[in-house]
Design a protein around this motif. Structure first.
Motif, PDB file in Angstrom:
ATOM      1  N   LEU A   7       0.826  -1.213   0.000  1.00  0.00           N
ATOM      2  CA  LEU A   7       0.000   0.000   0.000  1.00  0.00           C
ATOM      3  C   LEU A   7       0.860   1.262   0.000  1.00  0.00           C
ATOM      4  CD1 LEU A   7      -3.010   0.650  -0.061  1.00  0.00           C
ATOM      5  CD2 LEU A   7      -3.022   0.657   2.425  1.00  0.00           C
ATOM      6  N   HIS A   8       2.035   1.184   0.605  1.00  0.00           N
ATOM      7  CA  HIS A   8       2.940   2.338   0.610  1.00  0.00           C
ATOM      8  C   HIS A   8       3.404   2.694  -0.803  1.00  0.00           C
ATOM      9  CE1 HIS A   8       3.283   2.628   4.961  1.00  0.00           C
ATOM     10  NE2 HIS A   8       3.507   1.325   5.027  1.00  0.00           N
ATOM     11  N   GLU A   9       3.448   1.699  -1.688  1.00  0.00           N
ATOM     12  CA  GLU A   9       3.974   1.917  -3.035  1.00  0.00           C
ATOM     13  C   GLU A   9       2.905   2.391  -4.013  1.00  0.00           C
ATOM     14  OE1 GLU A   9       5.909  -1.608  -4.367  1.00  0.00           O
ATOM     15  OE2 GLU A   9       6.793  -2.043  -2.396  1.00  0.00           O
ATOM     16  N   LEU A  10       1.657   2.256  -3.644  1.00  0.00           N
ATOM     17  CA  LEU A  10       0.590   2.612  -4.572  1.00  0.00           C
ATOM     18  C   LEU A  10       0.426   4.124  -4.670  1.00  0.00           C
ATOM     19  CD1 LEU A  10      -2.043  -0.118  -3.643  1.00  0.00           C
ATOM     20  CD2 LEU A  10      -0.728   0.053  -5.761  1.00  0.00           C
ATOM     21  N   PRO A  11       0.115   4.634  -5.860  1.00  0.00           N
ATOM     22  CA  PRO A  11       0.037   6.086  -6.059  1.00  0.00           C
ATOM     23  C   PRO A  11      -1.246   6.684  -5.503  1.00  0.00           C
ATOM     24  CG  PRO A  11      -0.526   4.951  -8.087  1.00  0.00           C
ATOM     25  CD  PRO A  11      -0.102   3.887  -7.119  1.00  0.00           C
ATOM     26  N   GLY A  12      -1.129   7.855  -4.893  1.00  0.00           N
ATOM     27  CA  GLY A  12      -2.308   8.599  -4.470  1.00  0.00           C
ATOM     28  C   GLY A  12      -3.161   7.846  -3.481  1.00  0.00           C
ATOM     29  N   SER A  13      -4.460   7.968  -3.662  1.00  0.00           N
ATOM     30  CA  SER A  13      -5.418   7.272  -2.803  1.00  0.00           C
ATOM     31  C   SER A  13      -6.329   6.426  -3.674  1.00  0.00           C
ATOM     32  CB  SER A  13      -6.232   8.271  -1.981  1.00  0.00           C
ATOM     33  OG  SER A  13      -6.885   9.201  -2.828  1.00  0.00           O
ATOM     34  N   GLY A  14      -6.972   5.422  -3.055  1.00  0.00           N
ATOM     35  CA  GLY A  14      -7.763   4.518  -3.868  1.00  0.00           C
ATOM     36  C   GLY A  14      -8.784   3.746  -3.068  1.00  0.00           C
ATOM     37  N   ILE A  15      -9.254   2.658  -3.663  1.00  0.00           N
ATOM     38  CA  ILE A  15     -10.284   1.807  -3.069  1.00  0.00           C
ATOM     39  C   ILE A  15      -9.746   0.388  -2.967  1.00  0.00           C
ATOM     40  CG2 ILE A  15     -12.629   0.900  -3.280  1.00  0.00           C
ATOM     41  CD1 ILE A  15     -13.305   3.332  -5.027  1.00  0.00           C
ATOM     42  N   ILE A  16      -9.981  -0.238  -1.814  1.00  0.00           N
ATOM     43  CA  ILE A  16      -9.671  -1.654  -1.620  1.00  0.00           C
ATOM     44  C   ILE A  16     -11.004  -2.366  -1.447  1.00  0.00           C
ATOM     45  CG2 ILE A  16      -8.490  -3.362  -0.202  1.00  0.00           C
ATOM     46  CD1 ILE A  16      -6.668  -1.046   0.773  1.00  0.00           C
ATOM     47  N   TYR A  17     -11.363  -3.214  -2.400  1.00  0.00           N
ATOM     48  CA  TYR A  17     -12.644  -3.908  -2.352  1.00  0.00           C
ATOM     49  C   TYR A  17     -12.516  -5.265  -1.652  1.00  0.00           C
ATOM     50  CZ  TYR A  17     -15.028  -0.672  -5.526  1.00  0.00           C
ATOM     51  OH  TYR A  17     -15.624   0.438  -6.089  1.00  0.00           O
ATOM     52  N   THR A  18     -13.512  -5.586  -0.829  1.00  0.00           N
ATOM     53  CA  THR A  18     -13.629  -6.911  -0.230  1.00  0.00           C
ATOM     54  C   THR A  18     -14.985  -7.496  -0.610  1.00  0.00           C
ATOM     55  OG1 THR A  18     -14.635  -6.127   1.840  1.00  0.00           O
ATOM     56  CG2 THR A  18     -12.216  -6.175   1.740  1.00  0.00           C
TER      57      THR A  18
END
Length: 706
Positions: free
Chosen positions: A249-260
């Motif tokens: 998650l530290h490497e992912l750009p910006g902000s986003g959504i994690i779906y479960t």
């Protein structure tokens, strides 16, 4: 033509397009220019009064088409535009977008009930340009009878957003959307209709276009998304997947959504990620509407790294710079998957899309498939319970049929669309119209779901371009003929050969396992007997005053931690309880803040795991030095309980046990079971024990499904 001229007489096509371009710049910024298909759709709706279906990828600008058309039609003296829109998040974004273009928009949904009367008055006064309504509102008696006829008579435009839900071949069973067929059929021929979606294969396009009109204009573009970089990461162990994501998650750009896939998984994952320093929030269908809005705004403002969400955060959520979408668990359909990953990269050059499937995914798919449309005899029971004059509310109808509340509501909606029942003030009535159970249709839907599930399994293992795979599943028109053999996207892990490192830090894994391994969750007691029990001959009503106290469950089968251990135990053969399970149970009991420590232990007679349940109770009795009361047997001849409906379940369980007198007990009973689902079995067993003299019953189970 000036936008506010109030007439279109003598307006040239060039002038109309100039007005449309002006409105687009107000909506999307000074550099915005209409795409050719956008202009074609606007011209067809505004000047030609045609019906159109626009199938274009997420971020293409479908909402710009209907807001510009709405403004132009309003300026020409036409009535308000009605937009049927499925999700609250979508409505909020659309109203904000409309305001930027000078469009006066209002919404009627479950989150603003206190404003409905004022909005109805504004519509009647002609003060609203655009009215957004949910599909469910179309059959609210007041709205259907007092507001909808006027809108259908003089609406400037009717828009059906996420129109794939209208089709039997849509990705979900949405009976409320089937009502739109009736709405469209009742419109005047001069009222244009626009249907929009990003996810429609050939079957859906043909179906929806046919429902809108015989001469529907279909505008369909490629579904390729140049910004999306797709990959699949295979990590079998759920805890290791969580640890990997926490690092990645530290490497992912910006902000986003994690779906479960489940509500429980969303909360568990948000808790773990938060404990590791990530700023996240959990967003599910059970989240309060006000909290949902706050969470959406936090994501829009980049105040959180991610929202850990179920599909409740789906269609229509608009954040152009969303940097990533991650799935912990695969959706059951490529269509649903494409819809969700389409949230990312709408206004950025690159966005990461990562799928982490798990072996438990198919079990979750199977569960959701099991609550599809009921069998015919259950539907017939609903029809037989209704009469044509005396309305029955859903709660009053529930004791009369063997369906739980959500499935009963689904049946009533379908029967309403089919004309067999009607919703009125006070509930539902039967119409007396003949009704046929469409076996072929439901079997067709079942086969479609199975095919979609297999396609998602194939997606996980395919060696071809992942974007091309999804586009082919949706019958992308740009992948036909010679283009079908065109090179892949050049961005996904299969095209580039570049795959994320799946190594997991040992310390991170241990810390997350420790957090997920914390055993024990509260088991809240049932507080109210189902309504209408007297109709079933059961003398139970009102508040439950002699049921169990607050209990405990070792873990949920959907948990990221304990679910991985409990599922094999409960899915496998009946065996004595393993030592590590006993140790976890002791930890739960040790932390239980009961008013009085139990003095006895009693096992429920389990139809599936009698050895496991009895052995667990006996070992807890020995370790805790409690009196072992053995097993609470079920009365001979009692049939297995299968009813999902609460009232029928209570009726089937009532008097299932005949415990001996328990007046001599000097403390609470610890009542042990392997699995608890609805809670009614433990409630009725505790009721029987209390009636026999037990002072308090403390229920304890190894697992609950969710």
């Amino acid at each position: 033509m000036s936008v506010g001229s109030g007439t279109m007489v003598g307006v040239t096509t060039t002038e109309l397009r100039e007005s449309a371009e002006t409105l687009l710049r107000e909506l999307a910024g000074p550099r915005a220019r209409l795409r050719e298909d956008q202009w074609t759709a606007i011209d067809a709706l505004v000047r030609q009064r045609r019906r159109a279906l626009v199938v274009q990828r997420t971020g293409w600008g479908k909402s710009a088409v209907y807001f510009i058309a709405a403004k132009l039609l309003r300026a020409a003296g036409r009535g308000p535009t009605v937009i049927v829109s499925p999700l609250l998040a979508l409505m909020r974004n659309q109203v904000a977008a409309a305001r930027r273009a000078g469009v006066i928009a209002a919404t009627i949904n479950s989150g603003n009930m206190t404003e409905w009367d004022d909005i109805h008055a504004q519509v009647a006064a002609g003060a609203v340009d655009v009215l957004l309504v949910s599909p469910e509102r179309l059959n609210n008696p007041d709205f259907r009878d007092a507001v909808l006829p006027a809108l259908a008579a003089d609406a400037g435009l009717v828009v059906i957003d996420e129109a794939h839900c209208v089709s039997d071949w849509g990705h979900d069973f949405r009976p409320d959307y089937r009502r739109i067929r009736t709405l469209v059929a009742d419109l005047g021929e001069d009222i244009p209709v626009l249907a929009t979606t990003a996810t429609a294969n050939d079957r859906v396009v043909t179906d929806v276009a046919g429902q809108i009109g015989t001469d529907t204009l279909v505008l369909r573009g490629t579904l390729d998304r140049e910004s999306l970089h797709m990959s699949v990461v295979h990590i079998e162990d759920a805890t290791a997947r969580t640890a990997w994501l926490s690092r990645y998650l530290h490497e992912l750009p910006g902000s986003g959504i994690i779906y479960t896939l489940t509500v429980a998984a969303a909360h568990d994952l948000a808790d773990v990620l938060g404990s590791h320093g990530h700023k996240v929030g959990a967003y599910t269908g059970r989240t309060d509407p006000a909290e949902r809005e706050a969470l959406e705004q936090a994501l829009l403002d980049n105040e959180v790294k991610a929202l850990v969400a179920t599909s409740a955060l789906g269609m229509g959520f608009d954040k152009p710079d969303l940097g990533f979408v991650v799935h912990i668990g695969a959706p059951s359909s490529p269509i649903a998957y494409y819809q969700q990953v389409g949230r990312a990269g709408r206004g950025t050059a690159r966005a990461e899309v990562v799928l982490l499937p798990g072996p438990e995914d198919r079990r979750i798919w199977s569960y959701f498939a099991s609550v599809a449309f009921p069998r015919e005899h259950m539907v017939r029971a609903v029809l037989e319970a209704l009469d044509s004059e005396r309305p029955l509310s859903t709660s009053a109808l529930e004791p009369l049929v063997e369906l739980n509340r959500s499935r009963l509501e689904m049946v009533l909606k379908v029967l309403d669309v089919d004309g067999a029942v009607r919703r009125v003030r006070g509930g539902w009535i039967g119409t007396g119209q003949p009704w046929t159970y469409d076996t072929e249709r439901y079997e067709r839907l079942s086969r479609a779901r199975e095919a979609e599930q297999q396609a998602m399994i194939d997606y996980q293992s395919t060696t071809e371009c992942r974007m091309s795979f999804l586009r082919r599943q949706l019958d992308d028109p740009a992948l036909t003929g010679a283009a079908a053999n065109a090179p892949g996207c050049g961005r996904c892990d299969n095209c580039t050969g570049t795959r994320p490192d799946t190594a997991v830090d040992t310390a991170d894994l241990a810390a997350i396992r420790t957090r997920l391994d914390r055993p024990g969750i509260d088991l809240s007691p049932r507080k109210q007997w189902p309504t209408g029990m007297a109709k079933l001959g059961i003398p139970l009503s009102g508040k439950i005053t002699d049921g169990p106290a607050v209990g405990r469950v070792l873990g949920r089968l959907s948990d990221l931690g304990w679910g991985q251990r409990l599922r094999p135990l409960l899915d496998g053969p009946d065996v004595p309880v393993p030592d590590h399970i006993v140790e976890a149970c002791i930890a739960v009991l040790r932390d239980w803040t009961w008013d009085q420590r139990p003095t006895t232990v009693l096992a429920m007679e389990s139809p599936t795991h009698p050895k496991l349940t009895a052995d667990l109770a006996a070992r807890l009795a020995r370790i805790g030095r409690l009196r072992d009361l053995g097993t609470l047997p079920i009365r001979p001849g009692r049939p297995p309980v299968s009813a999902a409906n609460s009232a029928h379940r209570v009726a089937a369980l009532h008097n299932s046990w005949n415990p001996p007198p328990l007046d001599d007990l000097d403390g609470p009973i610890l009542l042990v079971d392997a699995l608890t689902d609805t809670g009614w079995t433990l409630t009725l067993a505790a009721h029987a024990l209390r009636s026999a003299g037990a002072p308090t019953v403390l229920p304890f189970a190894l697992a609950t499904p969710t």
